[in-house]
Design a protein around this motif. Sequence first.
Motif, PDB file in Angstrom:
ATOM      1  N   CYS A 161      -4.404  -4.071   5.343  1.00 21.57           N
ATOM      2  CA  CYS A 161      -3.329  -4.271   6.130  1.00 21.57           C
ATOM      3  C   CYS A 161      -3.584  -5.069   7.340  1.00 21.57           C
ATOM      4  CB  CYS A 161      -2.950  -2.611   6.480  1.00 21.57           C
ATOM      5  SG  CYS A 161      -1.363  -2.656   7.469  1.00 21.57           S
ATOM      6  N   GLY A 162      -4.660  -4.981   7.695  1.00 22.12           N
ATOM      7  CA  GLY A 162      -5.032  -6.007   8.997  1.00 22.12           C
ATOM      8  C   GLY A 162      -4.694  -5.402  10.296  1.00 22.12           C
ATOM      9  N   LYS A 163      -4.156  -4.099  10.108  1.00 23.48           N
ATOM     10  CA  LYS A 163      -3.620  -3.376  11.345  1.00 23.48           C
ATOM     11  C   LYS A 163      -4.313  -1.880  11.214  1.00 23.48           C
ATOM     12  CE  LYS A 163       0.665  -5.584  11.505  1.00 23.48           C
ATOM     13  NZ  LYS A 163       2.205  -5.621  11.441  1.00 23.48           N
ATOM     14  N   PRO A 164      -4.348  -1.107  12.427  1.00 21.40           N
ATOM     15  CA  PRO A 164      -5.041   0.340  12.284  1.00 21.40           C
ATOM     16  C   PRO A 164      -3.964   1.118  11.575  1.00 21.40           C
ATOM     17  CG  PRO A 164      -4.708  -0.626  14.544  1.00 21.40           C
ATOM     18  CD  PRO A 164      -3.978  -1.718  13.705  1.00 21.40           C
ATOM     19  N   VAL A 165      -4.284   2.005  10.913  1.00 20.90           N
ATOM     20  CA  VAL A 165      -3.785   3.044  10.065  1.00 20.90           C
ATOM     21  C   VAL A 165      -3.846   4.352  10.726  1.00 20.90           C
ATOM     22  CG1 VAL A 165      -3.836   4.323   7.866  1.00 20.90           C
ATOM     23  CG2 VAL A 165      -4.262   1.767   8.014  1.00 20.90           C
ATOM     24  N   ASP A 166      -2.818   5.128  10.747  1.00 24.17           N
ATOM     25  CA  ASP A 166      -2.692   6.508  11.604  1.00 24.17           C
ATOM     26  C   ASP A 166      -3.745   7.538  10.697  1.00 24.17           C
ATOM     27  OD1 ASP A 166      -1.005   5.840  13.761  1.00 24.17           O
ATOM     28  OD2 ASP A 166       0.394   5.453  12.042  1.00 24.17           O
ATOM     29  N   LEU A 167      -3.311   7.559   9.606  1.00 19.23           N
ATOM     30  CA  LEU A 167      -4.230   8.517   8.660  1.00 19.23           C
ATOM     31  C   LEU A 167      -4.073   8.163   7.201  1.00 19.23           C
ATOM     32  CD1 LEU A 167      -1.628  11.720   7.738  1.00 19.23           C
ATOM     33  CD2 LEU A 167      -0.705   9.353   8.700  1.00 19.23           C
ATOM     34  N   VAL A 201      -0.891   0.757   1.936  1.00 16.43           N
ATOM     35  CA  VAL A 201      -0.559   1.298   3.176  1.00 16.43           C
ATOM     36  C   VAL A 201       0.958   1.325   3.186  1.00 16.43           C
ATOM     37  CG1 VAL A 201      -0.696   1.059   5.551  1.00 16.43           C
ATOM     38  CG2 VAL A 201      -2.793   0.782   4.305  1.00 16.43           C
ATOM     39  N   ILE A 202       1.426   2.376   3.619  1.00 15.98           N
ATOM     40  CA  ILE A 202       3.041   2.360   3.569  1.00 15.98           C
ATOM     41  C   ILE A 202       3.268   2.878   5.138  1.00 15.98           C
ATOM     42  CG2 ILE A 202       3.341   3.095   1.463  1.00 15.98           C
ATOM     43  CD1 ILE A 202       3.836   6.193   2.190  1.00 15.98           C
ATOM     44  N   GLU A 203       4.653   2.443   5.667  1.00 16.61           N
ATOM     45  CA  GLU A 203       5.373   3.197   6.843  1.00 16.61           C
ATOM     46  C   GLU A 203       6.298   4.154   6.478  1.00 16.61           C
ATOM     47  OE1 GLU A 203       6.391   0.573  10.613  1.00 16.61           O
ATOM     48  OE2 GLU A 203       7.962   0.549   9.418  1.00 16.61           O
ATOM     49  N   ILE A 204       5.865   5.116   7.113  1.00 21.04           N
ATOM     50  CA  ILE A 204       6.878   6.351   6.760  1.00 21.04           C
ATOM     51  C   ILE A 204       7.268   7.210   8.208  1.00 21.04           C
ATOM     52  CG2 ILE A 204       4.620   7.598   6.546  1.00 21.04           C
ATOM     53  CD1 ILE A 204       6.110   9.229   4.383  1.00 21.04           C
ATOM     54  N   LEU A 257       0.499   5.241   6.836  1.00 25.51           N
ATOM     55  CA  LEU A 257      -0.204   5.891   5.974  1.00 25.51           C
ATOM     56  C   LEU A 257      -0.942   5.135   4.771  1.00 25.51           C
ATOM     57  CD1 LEU A 257      -0.920   8.821   4.724  1.00 25.51           C
ATOM     58  CD2 LEU A 257       1.221   8.724   3.431  1.00 25.51           C
ATOM     59  N   ALA A 258      -2.195   5.534   4.841  1.00 23.37           N
ATOM     60  CA  ALA A 258      -3.119   4.730   3.610  1.00 23.37           C
ATOM     61  C   ALA A 258      -3.338   5.819   2.517  1.00 23.37           C
ATOM     62  CB  ALA A 258      -4.510   4.281   4.073  1.00 23.37           C
ATOM     63  N   THR A 259      -2.735   5.479   1.257  1.00 25.92           N
ATOM     64  CA  THR A 259      -3.031   6.500   0.293  1.00 25.92           C
ATOM     65  C   THR A 259      -3.196   5.769  -1.239  1.00 25.92           C
ATOM     66  OG1 THR A 259      -2.182   8.394  -0.838  1.00 25.92           O
ATOM     67  CG2 THR A 259      -0.601   6.729   0.053  1.00 25.92           C
ATOM     68  N   ILE A 260      -3.165   6.333  -2.327  1.00 23.36           N
ATOM     69  CA  ILE A 260      -3.189   5.676  -3.335  1.00 23.36           C
ATOM     70  C   ILE A 260      -1.649   5.194  -4.110  1.00 23.36           C
ATOM     71  CG2 ILE A 260      -5.422   6.152  -4.426  1.00 23.36           C
ATOM     72  CD1 ILE A 260      -4.108   8.468  -5.939  1.00 23.36           C
ATOM     73  N   LYS A 275       9.793   7.742   0.308  1.00 25.61           N
ATOM     74  CA  LYS A 275      10.554   7.323   1.154  1.00 25.61           C
ATOM     75  C   LYS A 275      10.112   6.047   2.194  1.00 25.61           C
ATOM     76  CE  LYS A 275      13.173  11.510   1.485  1.00 25.61           C
ATOM     77  NZ  LYS A 275      13.722  12.569   2.375  1.00 25.61           N
ATOM     78  N   GLY A 276       8.471   5.927   2.168  1.00 26.16           N
ATOM     79  CA  GLY A 276       7.871   5.064   2.800  1.00 26.16           C
ATOM     80  C   GLY A 276       8.041   3.519   2.181  1.00 26.16           C
ATOM     81  N   VAL A 277       7.717   2.614   3.211  1.00 25.34           N
ATOM     82  CA  VAL A 277       8.002   1.036   2.933  1.00 25.34           C
ATOM     83  C   VAL A 277       6.536   0.567   2.715  1.00 25.34           C
ATOM     84  CG1 VAL A 277       8.868  -0.787   3.638  1.00 25.34           C
ATOM     85  CG2 VAL A 277      10.100   1.056   4.202  1.00 25.34           C
ATOM     86  N   THR A 278       6.055   0.078   1.754  1.00 22.92           N
ATOM     87  CA  THR A 278       4.918  -0.648   1.507  1.00 22.92           C
ATOM     88  C   THR A 278       4.718  -1.902   2.494  1.00 22.92           C
ATOM     89  OG1 THR A 278       5.020   0.153  -0.900  1.00 22.92           O
ATOM     90  CG2 THR A 278       3.496  -1.418  -0.278  1.00 22.92           C
ATOM     91  N   LEU A 279       3.639  -1.625   3.162  1.00 21.50           N
ATOM     92  CA  LEU A 279       3.104  -2.945   3.940  1.00 21.50           C
ATOM     93  C   LEU A 279       2.002  -3.553   3.412  1.00 21.50           C
ATOM     94  CD1 LEU A 279       2.818  -0.811   7.379  1.00 21.50           C
ATOM     95  CD2 LEU A 279       4.876  -2.297   6.584  1.00 21.50           C
ATOM     96  N   ALA A 280       1.029  -3.073   2.396  1.00 22.15           N
ATOM     97  CA  ALA A 280      -0.069  -3.669   1.952  1.00 22.15           C
ATOM     98  C   ALA A 280      -0.547  -2.860   0.594  1.00 22.15           C
ATOM     99  CB  ALA A 280      -1.131  -3.917   2.908  1.00 22.15           C
ATOM    100  N   LYS A 281      -1.023  -3.568  -0.198  1.00 16.82           N
ATOM    101  CA  LYS A 281      -1.673  -3.156  -1.321  1.00 16.82           C
ATOM    102  C   LYS A 281      -2.909  -3.776  -1.764  1.00 16.82           C
ATOM    103  CE  LYS A 281      -0.112  -1.684  -6.235  1.00 16.82           C
ATOM    104  NZ  LYS A 281       0.883  -1.719  -7.028  1.00 16.82           N
TER     105      LYS A 281
END
Length: 315
Positions: A161-167, A201-204, A257-260, A275-281
């Motif tokens: 993502c190139g950015k901090p991930v919250d969880l 990584v999704i934004e939720i 949020l990082a997940t699979i 409902k999240g928006v994908t930021l990176a994969k």
Amino acid sequence: LKKDGADMVIAVTHIGYDNEPGYSDLDIARNSRDIDVIIGGHSHTVIDPADKRAGVPTWRVANAAGDTISVLQTGSSGVNLGEIDIDLDTKAVSAKLIPVDSRLDSRVGSKIESIVAPYRAKVDSMRSQVIGNSPFEFERKSTEMLNLLSDFVKIRGEEICGKPVDLAIMNKGGIRNSLAAGPITQGEIIDIAPFDNSIVVIEIKGQDLIDNFGIMAAQDGNGVSGNVKAIYDPSTKAVNSVTIDGKPIDPKRSYRLATIDYLAAGNDYMEPLKKGVTLAKSNEVLYKILIDYISAGKLDKLLSAPDKKARMTSF
């Protein structure tokens, strides 16, 4: 299908025998009228038609029309083969489990063996390659293993993502083997995470995240990264509190949020994640990313992440 002339309907499912009320093979069986046989998966339930003891999973279930239909499943890991016989005149169904054990070891077909041999040699060579060393054992179903993978998904999620991930969140079903202490081979890592799952990584929204923790609590917890602490009631499965970096989730705030991708698509009942928006994969699947990470000598960094013990606990 019955109206169009089908003599029988066999449903092949992957939702579990009775693990999620309202979403199981038993629910389908009891509420349907025209299904004759259900061959299921997901919950890895061993349904043995020969086992007549009280309390074991039953294979004969009454449907909404009062007919008795067959609900079958063979467990997991290829330890059983299921055999179903159908009388095409009466539509009567009989079934049995055939154990796949050492008594079959001598029954190897030489022709099949000669076809498989060159492929086996290449696969075994790849699988046996040592890529690192673990000072600890991580048992497949342990909290430590689940949280170890969650920490890895968070670390890699921040990199892609190139950015901090919250969880980060990881599911129990995504882990299929243990990691022994000592040398680590590529094959072990593939066995641990064998699916074609990418890291995303999704934004939720915070509220959707809260709702998802409710689902995770109903499943008696799942994996979370080391900066998360969740507590839920084991009797009601109600979430008592969830904190990220020591702070409660803000329903109105957005989180990374990082997940699979399997979970991000709402699977394992985690519908709020859709409902999240994908930021990176990631371009590669989870096991390949983990193999590269360990091969690069970075396992110590992962092991030194926060304590791997229970982070999502009941009280």
